[in-house]
Design a protein around this motif. Structure first.
Motif, short mmCIF file in Angstrom:
data_model
loop_
_atom_site.label_atom_id
_atom_site.label_comp_id
_atom_site.label_asym_id
_atom_site.label_seq_id
_atom_site.Cartn_x
_atom_site.Cartn_y
_atom_site.Cartn_z
N HIS A 18 166.76 -75.29 37.25
CA HIS A 18 165.31 -75.38 37.05
C HIS A 18 164.60 -74.36 37.95
CE1 HIS A 18 161.48 -78.08 37.68
NE2 HIS A 18 161.23 -77.07 36.86
N SER A 19 163.98 -73.33 37.33
CA SER A 19 163.29 -72.31 38.13
C SER A 19 161.87 -72.05 37.64
CB SER A 19 164.09 -71.00 38.13
OG SER A 19 164.12 -70.43 36.83
N ALA A 20 161.41 -72.78 36.61
CA ALA A 20 160.06 -72.61 36.08
C ALA A 20 159.68 -73.89 35.34
CB ALA A 20 159.99 -71.41 35.14
N SER A 21 158.36 -74.06 35.12
CA SER A 21 157.87 -75.28 34.46
C SER A 21 156.79 -74.95 33.46
CB SER A 21 157.34 -76.28 35.49
OG SER A 21 158.36 -76.71 36.37
N LEU A 22 156.73 -75.75 32.40
CA LEU A 22 155.72 -75.64 31.35
C LEU A 22 155.09 -77.01 31.16
CD1 LEU A 22 154.48 -74.15 28.82
CD2 LEU A 22 156.47 -74.96 27.55
N ILE A 23 153.76 -77.08 31.25
CA ILE A 23 153.03 -78.32 31.02
C ILE A 23 152.29 -78.19 29.70
CG2 ILE A 23 151.26 -79.88 31.91
CD1 ILE A 23 151.91 -78.75 34.74
N PHE A 24 152.61 -79.06 28.73
CA PHE A 24 152.11 -78.96 27.36
C PHE A 24 151.27 -80.21 27.07
CE2 PHE A 24 153.79 -77.32 22.97
CZ PHE A 24 152.49 -77.30 22.47
N LEU A 25 149.97 -80.03 26.85
CA LEU A 25 149.03 -81.14 26.68
C LEU A 25 148.73 -81.41 25.20
CD1 LEU A 25 146.47 -80.15 29.48
CD2 LEU A 25 148.53 -81.56 29.68
N ILE A 43 159.90 -76.76 15.48
CA ILE A 43 160.63 -75.58 15.93
C ILE A 43 162.11 -75.87 16.07
CG2 ILE A 43 160.10 -76.02 18.37
CD1 ILE A 43 160.02 -72.97 18.77
N VAL A 44 162.92 -74.99 15.51
CA VAL A 44 164.37 -75.12 15.57
C VAL A 44 164.89 -73.97 16.43
CG1 VAL A 44 166.50 -75.16 14.22
CG2 VAL A 44 164.41 -76.16 13.27
N PRO A 45 165.72 -74.23 17.44
CA PRO A 45 166.33 -75.52 17.81
C PRO A 45 165.60 -76.21 18.95
CG PRO A 45 167.51 -73.75 18.90
CD PRO A 45 166.34 -73.12 18.20
N ASP A 46 164.33 -76.43 18.85
CA ASP A 46 163.53 -77.13 19.84
C ASP A 46 162.92 -76.14 20.85
OD1 ASP A 46 162.28 -79.15 21.23
OD2 ASP A 46 164.10 -80.10 21.96
N LEU A 47 161.85 -76.56 21.49
CA LEU A 47 161.23 -75.78 22.55
C LEU A 47 161.91 -76.17 23.87
CD1 LEU A 47 158.89 -73.70 23.00
CD2 LEU A 47 157.48 -75.64 23.71
N ALA A 48 163.12 -75.68 24.01
CA ALA A 48 163.95 -76.00 25.17
C ALA A 48 164.49 -74.69 25.76
CB ALA A 48 165.10 -76.92 24.78
N PHE A 49 164.71 -74.71 27.06
CA PHE A 49 165.11 -73.50 27.76
C PHE A 49 166.20 -73.81 28.78
CE2 PHE A 49 160.62 -73.40 26.65
CZ PHE A 49 160.46 -72.17 26.03
N SER A 50 166.89 -72.76 29.19
CA SER A 50 167.95 -72.95 30.19
C SER A 50 167.38 -73.13 31.60
CB SER A 50 168.89 -71.74 30.18
OG SER A 50 168.19 -70.55 30.55
N HIS A 51 166.13 -72.67 31.84
CA HIS A 51 165.59 -72.67 33.20
C HIS A 51 164.20 -73.26 33.33
CE1 HIS A 51 164.00 -69.18 31.14
NE2 HIS A 51 163.14 -68.96 32.10
N ILE A 52 163.58 -73.65 32.21
CA ILE A 52 162.20 -74.14 32.23
C ILE A 52 162.16 -75.63 31.89
CG2 ILE A 52 159.89 -73.89 31.27
CD1 ILE A 52 160.66 -71.04 30.41
N ARG A 53 161.55 -76.41 32.77
CA ARG A 53 161.29 -77.82 32.48
C ARG A 53 160.00 -77.91 31.68
NH1 ARG A 53 158.99 -82.58 36.10
NH2 ARG A 53 159.97 -84.38 35.10
N ARG A 115 155.26 -69.52 38.61
CA ARG A 115 156.34 -69.82 37.68
C ARG A 115 156.00 -71.06 36.85
NH1 ARG A 115 160.31 -66.74 36.06
NH2 ARG A 115 161.90 -68.36 36.24
N ILE A 116 154.71 -71.34 36.69
CA ILE A 116 154.24 -72.48 35.90
C ILE A 116 153.27 -71.98 34.82
CG2 ILE A 116 152.92 -74.65 35.94
CD1 ILE A 116 153.84 -75.03 38.84
N ILE A 117 153.45 -72.45 33.59
CA ILE A 117 152.52 -72.19 32.49
C ILE A 117 151.93 -73.52 32.06
CG2 ILE A 117 152.46 -71.69 30.01
CD1 ILE A 117 154.23 -69.29 30.51
N ILE A 118 150.63 -73.51 31.72
CA ILE A 118 149.95 -74.71 31.25
C ILE A 118 149.28 -74.40 29.92
CG2 ILE A 118 148.17 -76.43 31.79
CD1 ILE A 118 148.52 -75.56 34.77
N GLY A 119 149.39 -75.30 28.97
CA GLY A 119 148.75 -75.07 27.68
C GLY A 119 148.64 -76.36 26.90
N GLY A 120 148.12 -76.24 25.67
CA GLY A 120 147.99 -77.44 24.87
C GLY A 120 147.52 -77.16 23.47
#
Length: 236
Positions: A18-25, A43-53, A115-120
């Motif tokens: 875990h080296s970055a984070s995404l907050i999705f509202l 979205i296929v195969p999901d909004l998932a990442f190797s390093h982003i929570r 290393r944080i993104i915020i969106g919604g």
């Protein structure tokens, strides 16, 4: 001062370190779990990442004036749904403080704010813009999907002040479907123009045939932008 109320969240953990984070509202009336399921369906195969929570908070239920005071999971109240009316700053500012605790939790876990993104989506995008433009402009970026701000939003004023004093501004990624309500699409497009006028770097993507919803092409574009802003390899 009363203790901040902790929000319920669901989260997609990274598959690696875990080296970055995404907050999705989420949008008004939805939940973090609901948005999480919607994203997984779109979205296929999901909004998932190797390093982003990826974190999906849920707004607390509150009386919502446009619904005649009925309880709804909304990030803030509105006097009415109109670009011309004043913003309900009391509820917006209170939620900015509450959401700030999620950002702080990530910082406490070792994730720097850049290393944080915020969106919604919809109201979630508007909430993210207030949170980033006014309180956390040092994050990696902000995104707004099918979202808009009132034409005299204090978010514009906050950006203008930062720009005038030479401070750095966050970058915005924005999407909107052209088949959304025409007023809402124009409202979203005007929001992008006003943010750019205030000094922000903005990217606005329109999607023909898309209503007030998420789509796979939109989410793929968002995924690419996220990886551009939060790469796996951190430059020294």
């Amino acid at each position: 001062m009363a203790a901040l109320r902790k929000l319920q969240i669901c989260a997609q953990s990274p598959t690696g370190k875990h080296s970055a984070s995404l907050i999705f509202l989420h949008g008004s009336g939805d939940t973090g779990q609901g948005l999480r399921a919607w994203v997984r369906d779109v979205i296929v195969p999901d909004l998932a990442f190797s390093h982003i929570r990826v974190i999906y908070p849920t707004a607390p239920a509150r009386p919502y004036t446009p619904m005649r005071g009925a309880l709804s999971t909304v990030w803030f109240d509105r006097y009415k749904i109109s670009r011309d009316c004043p913003e309900h700053l009391e509820s917006i500012d209170a939620m900015c403080s509450t959401l700030g605790s999620i950002i702080q939790d990530e910082v406490n876990a070792g994730i720097p704010k850049h290393r944080i993104i915020i969106g919604g989506f919809s109201m979630g995008g508007a909430m993210a813009l207030h949170l980033v433009c006014r309180y956390h402009p040092d994050v990696a970026g902000v995104f707004a999907l099918s979202s808009f701000l009132n034409k005299d939003s204090v978010a514009f004023q906050a950006l203008e002040e930062r720009h005038r004093t030479g401070l750095s501004l966050p970058e915005l990624f924005q999407c909107h479907g052209t088949s959304d309500d025409l007023v809402l699409f124009q409202w979203g497009e005007d929001t992008s123009l006003l943010l750019r006028k205030a000094g922000m770097t903005t990217t606005f993507h329109s999607f023909p045939g898309l209503y007030h919803q998420l789509s796979q092409p939109e989410m793929e574009l968002l995924r690419s932008w996220i990886l551009e802003k939060l790469p796996l390899t951190i430059s020294s």
